[in-house]
Design a protein around this motif. Structure first.
Motif, PDB file in Angstrom:
ATOM      1  N   ARG A  32      26.605 -41.794  30.995  1.00 18.53           N
ATOM      2  CA  ARG A  32      26.196 -43.200  31.150  1.00 18.53           C
ATOM      3  C   ARG A  32      24.693 -43.310  31.429  1.00 18.53           C
ATOM      4  O   ARG A  32      24.065 -44.293  31.058  1.00 18.53           O
ATOM      5  CB  ARG A  32      27.001 -43.883  32.252  1.00 18.53           C
ATOM      6  CG  ARG A  32      26.858 -43.296  33.636  1.00 18.53           C
ATOM      7  CD  ARG A  32      27.617 -44.167  34.649  1.00 18.53           C
ATOM      8  NE  ARG A  32      27.560 -43.620  35.998  1.00 18.53           N
ATOM      9  CZ  ARG A  32      28.435 -42.776  36.505  1.00 18.53           C
ATOM     10  NH1 ARG A  32      29.464 -42.365  35.759  1.00 18.53           N
ATOM     11  NH2 ARG A  32      28.327 -42.341  37.746  1.00 18.53           N
ATOM     12  N   ASP A  33      24.117 -42.273  32.107  1.00 24.63           N
ATOM     13  CA  ASP A  33      22.666 -42.253  32.309  1.00 24.63           C
ATOM     14  C   ASP A  33      21.948 -42.133  30.968  1.00 24.63           C
ATOM     15  O   ASP A  33      20.948 -42.809  30.714  1.00 24.63           O
ATOM     16  CB  ASP A  33      22.259 -41.076  33.201  1.00 24.63           C
ATOM     17  CG  ASP A  33      22.844 -41.172  34.602  1.00 24.63           C
ATOM     18  OD1 ASP A  33      22.982 -42.302  35.095  1.00 24.63           O
ATOM     19  OD2 ASP A  33      23.158 -40.118  35.183  1.00 24.63           O
ATOM     20  N   LYS A  34      22.461 -41.261  30.119  1.00 21.26           N
ATOM     21  CA  LYS A  34      21.850 -41.051  28.803  1.00 21.26           C
ATOM     22  C   LYS A  34      21.936 -42.322  27.962  1.00 21.26           C
ATOM     23  O   LYS A  34      21.019 -42.643  27.206  1.00 21.26           O
ATOM     24  CB  LYS A  34      22.535 -39.886  28.090  1.00 21.26           C
ATOM     25  CG  LYS A  34      22.383 -38.545  28.804  1.00 21.26           C
ATOM     26  CD  LYS A  34      23.164 -37.460  28.086  1.00 21.26           C
ATOM     27  CE  LYS A  34      23.128 -36.150  28.859  1.00 21.26           C
ATOM     28  NZ  LYS A  34      23.920 -35.086  28.208  1.00 21.26           N
ATOM     29  N   LEU A  58      13.928 -48.934  34.356  1.00 26.53           N
ATOM     30  CA  LEU A  58      15.057 -48.007  34.448  1.00 26.53           C
ATOM     31  C   LEU A  58      14.737 -46.873  35.427  1.00 26.53           C
ATOM     32  O   LEU A  58      15.575 -46.491  36.251  1.00 26.53           O
ATOM     33  CB  LEU A  58      15.375 -47.430  33.070  1.00 26.53           C
ATOM     34  CG  LEU A  58      16.574 -46.468  32.997  1.00 26.53           C
ATOM     35  CD1 LEU A  58      17.864 -47.198  33.339  1.00 26.53           C
ATOM     36  CD2 LEU A  58      16.665 -45.843  31.619  1.00 26.53           C
ATOM     37  N   ARG A 103      18.098 -35.127  36.055  1.00 21.93           N
ATOM     38  CA  ARG A 103      17.575 -36.475  36.269  1.00 21.93           C
ATOM     39  C   ARG A 103      16.123 -36.440  36.742  1.00 21.93           C
ATOM     40  O   ARG A 103      15.268 -37.137  36.201  1.00 21.93           O
ATOM     41  CB  ARG A 103      18.434 -37.209  37.296  1.00 21.93           C
ATOM     42  CG  ARG A 103      17.942 -38.611  37.614  1.00 21.93           C
ATOM     43  CD  ARG A 103      18.755 -39.228  38.722  1.00 21.93           C
ATOM     44  NE  ARG A 103      20.153 -39.331  38.322  1.00 21.93           N
ATOM     45  CZ  ARG A 103      21.149 -39.662  39.172  1.00 21.93           C
ATOM     46  NH1 ARG A 103      20.865 -39.875  40.436  1.00 21.93           N
ATOM     47  NH2 ARG A 103      22.389 -39.772  38.744  1.00 21.93           N
ATOM     48  N   ARG A 141      21.957 -45.389  29.110  1.00 18.95           N
ATOM     49  CA  ARG A 141      20.948 -46.315  29.633  1.00 18.95           C
ATOM     50  C   ARG A 141      19.548 -45.933  29.155  1.00 18.95           C
ATOM     51  O   ARG A 141      18.730 -46.797  28.832  1.00 18.95           O
ATOM     52  CB  ARG A 141      21.007 -46.332  31.161  1.00 18.95           C
ATOM     53  CG  ARG A 141      22.272 -46.966  31.710  1.00 18.95           C
ATOM     54  CD  ARG A 141      22.447 -46.662  33.168  1.00 18.95           C
ATOM     55  NE  ARG A 141      23.693 -47.224  33.680  1.00 18.95           N
ATOM     56  CZ  ARG A 141      24.353 -46.749  34.734  1.00 18.95           C
ATOM     57  NH1 ARG A 141      23.870 -45.719  35.395  1.00 18.95           N
ATOM     58  NH2 ARG A 141      25.476 -47.306  35.130  1.00 18.95           N
ATOM     59  N   ILE A 142      19.288 -44.626  29.132  1.00 22.00           N
ATOM     60  CA  ILE A 142      17.989 -44.143  28.660  1.00 22.00           C
ATOM     61  C   ILE A 142      17.790 -44.516  27.198  1.00 22.00           C
ATOM     62  O   ILE A 142      16.732 -45.024  26.808  1.00 22.00           O
ATOM     63  CB  ILE A 142      17.875 -42.621  28.858  1.00 22.00           C
ATOM     64  CG1 ILE A 142      17.720 -42.295  30.348  1.00 22.00           C
ATOM     65  CG2 ILE A 142      16.700 -42.051  28.062  1.00 22.00           C
ATOM     66  CD1 ILE A 142      17.768 -40.813  30.669  1.00 22.00           C
ATOM     67  N   LEU A 166      17.657 -44.922  37.371  1.00 26.89           N
ATOM     68  CA  LEU A 166      18.488 -44.835  36.165  1.00 26.89           C
ATOM     69  C   LEU A 166      19.835 -45.512  36.353  1.00 26.89           C
ATOM     70  O   LEU A 166      20.816 -45.178  35.691  1.00 26.89           O
ATOM     71  CB  LEU A 166      18.721 -43.353  35.765  1.00 26.89           C
ATOM     72  CG  LEU A 166      17.476 -42.484  35.594  1.00 26.89           C
ATOM     73  CD1 LEU A 166      17.858 -41.119  35.051  1.00 26.89           C
ATOM     74  CD2 LEU A 166      16.473 -43.132  34.670  1.00 26.89           C
ATOM     75  N   ARG A 167      19.858 -46.502  37.228  1.00 27.15           N
ATOM     76  CA  ARG A 167      21.133 -47.176  37.502  1.00 27.15           C
ATOM     77  C   ARG A 167      21.230 -48.556  36.854  1.00 27.15           C
ATOM     78  O   ARG A 167      22.232 -49.224  36.966  1.00 27.15           O
ATOM     79  CB  ARG A 167      21.352 -47.308  39.011  1.00 27.15           C
ATOM     80  CG  ARG A 167      21.603 -45.994  39.710  1.00 27.15           C
ATOM     81  CD  ARG A 167      22.043 -46.208  41.146  1.00 27.15           C
ATOM     82  NE  ARG A 167      21.003 -46.848  41.939  1.00 27.15           N
ATOM     83  CZ  ARG A 167      20.075 -46.169  42.622  1.00 27.15           C
ATOM     84  NH1 ARG A 167      20.072 -44.853  42.590  1.00 27.15           N
ATOM     85  NH2 ARG A 167      19.164 -46.815  43.326  1.00 27.15           N
ATOM     86  N   ALA A 179      16.641 -35.874  27.218  1.00 32.57           N
ATOM     87  CA  ALA A 179      17.667 -36.304  28.162  1.00 32.57           C
ATOM     88  C   ALA A 179      18.940 -35.464  28.034  1.00 32.57           C
ATOM     89  O   ALA A 179      19.762 -35.433  28.953  1.00 32.57           O
ATOM     90  CB  ALA A 179      17.993 -37.781  27.939  1.00 32.57           C
ATOM     91  N   LEU A 192      22.029 -35.239  33.988  1.00 30.04           N
ATOM     92  CA  LEU A 192      22.190 -36.642  33.604  1.00 30.04           C
ATOM     93  C   LEU A 192      23.603 -36.864  33.096  1.00 30.04           C
ATOM     94  O   LEU A 192      24.083 -36.127  32.227  1.00 30.04           O
ATOM     95  CB  LEU A 192      21.170 -37.001  32.521  1.00 30.04           C
ATOM     96  CG  LEU A 192      19.719 -37.165  32.975  1.00 30.04           C
ATOM     97  CD1 LEU A 192      18.779 -37.176  31.777  1.00 30.04           C
ATOM     98  CD2 LEU A 192      19.548 -38.427  33.803  1.00 30.04           C
ATOM     99  N   TRP A 225      13.738 -35.146  34.015  1.00 28.46           N
ATOM    100  CA  TRP A 225      13.535 -36.105  32.912  1.00 28.46           C
ATOM    101  C   TRP A 225      12.579 -37.209  33.333  1.00 28.46           C
ATOM    102  O   TRP A 225      11.688 -37.605  32.556  1.00 28.46           O
ATOM    103  CB  TRP A 225      14.857 -36.728  32.462  1.00 28.46           C
ATOM    104  CG  TRP A 225      14.666 -37.595  31.249  1.00 28.46           C
ATOM    105  CD1 TRP A 225      14.678 -37.206  29.946  1.00 28.46           C
ATOM    106  CD2 TRP A 225      14.366 -39.008  31.255  1.00 28.46           C
ATOM    107  NE1 TRP A 225      14.406 -38.286  29.130  1.00 28.46           N
ATOM    108  CE2 TRP A 225      14.212 -39.397  29.904  1.00 28.46           C
ATOM    109  CE3 TRP A 225      14.225 -39.957  32.261  1.00 28.46           C
ATOM    110  CZ2 TRP A 225      13.921 -40.715  29.548  1.00 28.46           C
ATOM    111  CZ3 TRP A 225      13.930 -41.267  31.906  1.00 28.46           C
ATOM    112  CH2 TRP A 225      13.788 -41.632  30.555  1.00 28.46           C
TER     113      TRP A 225
END
Length: 222
Positions: free
Chosen positions: A133-135, A213, A178, A137-138, A218-219, A173, A130, A181
């Motif tokens: 930026r993915d984290k 999400l 990805r 968003r999460i 996850l985008r 995360a 991940l 998770w």
């Protein structure tokens, strides 16, 4: 055909044992099954998942063999039992039936909260780490879910379970890929609802940000 079925007195003993265990006798039925030109008794529950077969052989009239489900430790048992002690074995079997019938179907309840992601999303998932930026968003999605839980009229113990599970997903995360998770989140969210005793409408409202999400791969910019 040789008749080895139980006597009326023996069947009455079983009836009494059912009542003592608070089982409903009307939910059971007596059948006759045949083998090698011999007639034997079979006691079955209407669910068909629980039965007790009584068998006897002319070569040994002092012993009865049985096949039962559920057994004391296994799903099916085969054993030779002395005739005087057969009712004790039946009583043990009835106790097992009582436990099975009384046990809640936790896996079935969990299924009601399961979230199934679309096939195209599943195919797009991959085992890459991940990104930061993915984290982010999460964390943002989980924070929104936490805020929704506050307005869902949950008790303090229920909120505690929700917060702990969401915090766990934030922490995971930092160490999972990805794909891992997402698969973990699907299971954790369903278990969270079951443990906290959340109704399905409230559950769907709470997890909606996380669900959107995940579906997006996850985008989403949250």
């Amino acid at each position: 055909m040789t008749d080895y079925t139980l006597t009326r007195t023996q069947k009455n003993q079983v009836f009494t044992m059912m009542q003592a265990l608070q089982l409903e006798p009307a939910e059971f039925r007596w059948d006759i099954w045949t083998e090698s030109d011999e007639k034997h008794s079979k006691l079955a529950h209407i669910s068909e998942d629980h039965y007790f077969k009584f068998g006897q052989q002319s070569s040994d009239l002092d012993a009865i063999w049985c096949e039962c489900r559920p057994g004391a430790q296994t799903s099916v048992e085969y054993a030779y039992i002395s005739v005087p002690s057969i009712m004790s074995t039946v009583n043990t079997w009835l106790g097992g039936v009582k436990r099975e019938l009384s046990a809640p179907d936790l896996w079935g309840q969990l299924e009601a909260f399961s979230l199934t992601i679309p096939l195209d999303t599943q195919l797009a998932l991959n085992a890459v780490p991940l990104l930061e930026r993915d984290k982010e968003r999460i964390r943002a999605a989980l924070d929104e879910s936490r805020d929704r839980a506050k307005t869902a009229h949950l008790s303090q113990p229920q909120l505690q379970v929700v917060y702990e599970r969401l915090d766990y997903l934030v922490d995971s995360a930092n160490r999972l890929t990805r794909k891992d998770w997402v698969m973990l989140a699907l299971g954790v969210l369903a278990t969270m609802a079951l443990q906290a005793g959340i109704d399905i409408p409230s559950y769907k409202k709470i997890v909606e940000p996380i669900w959107q999400l995940i579906v997006s791969g996850l985008r989403l910019l949250t």
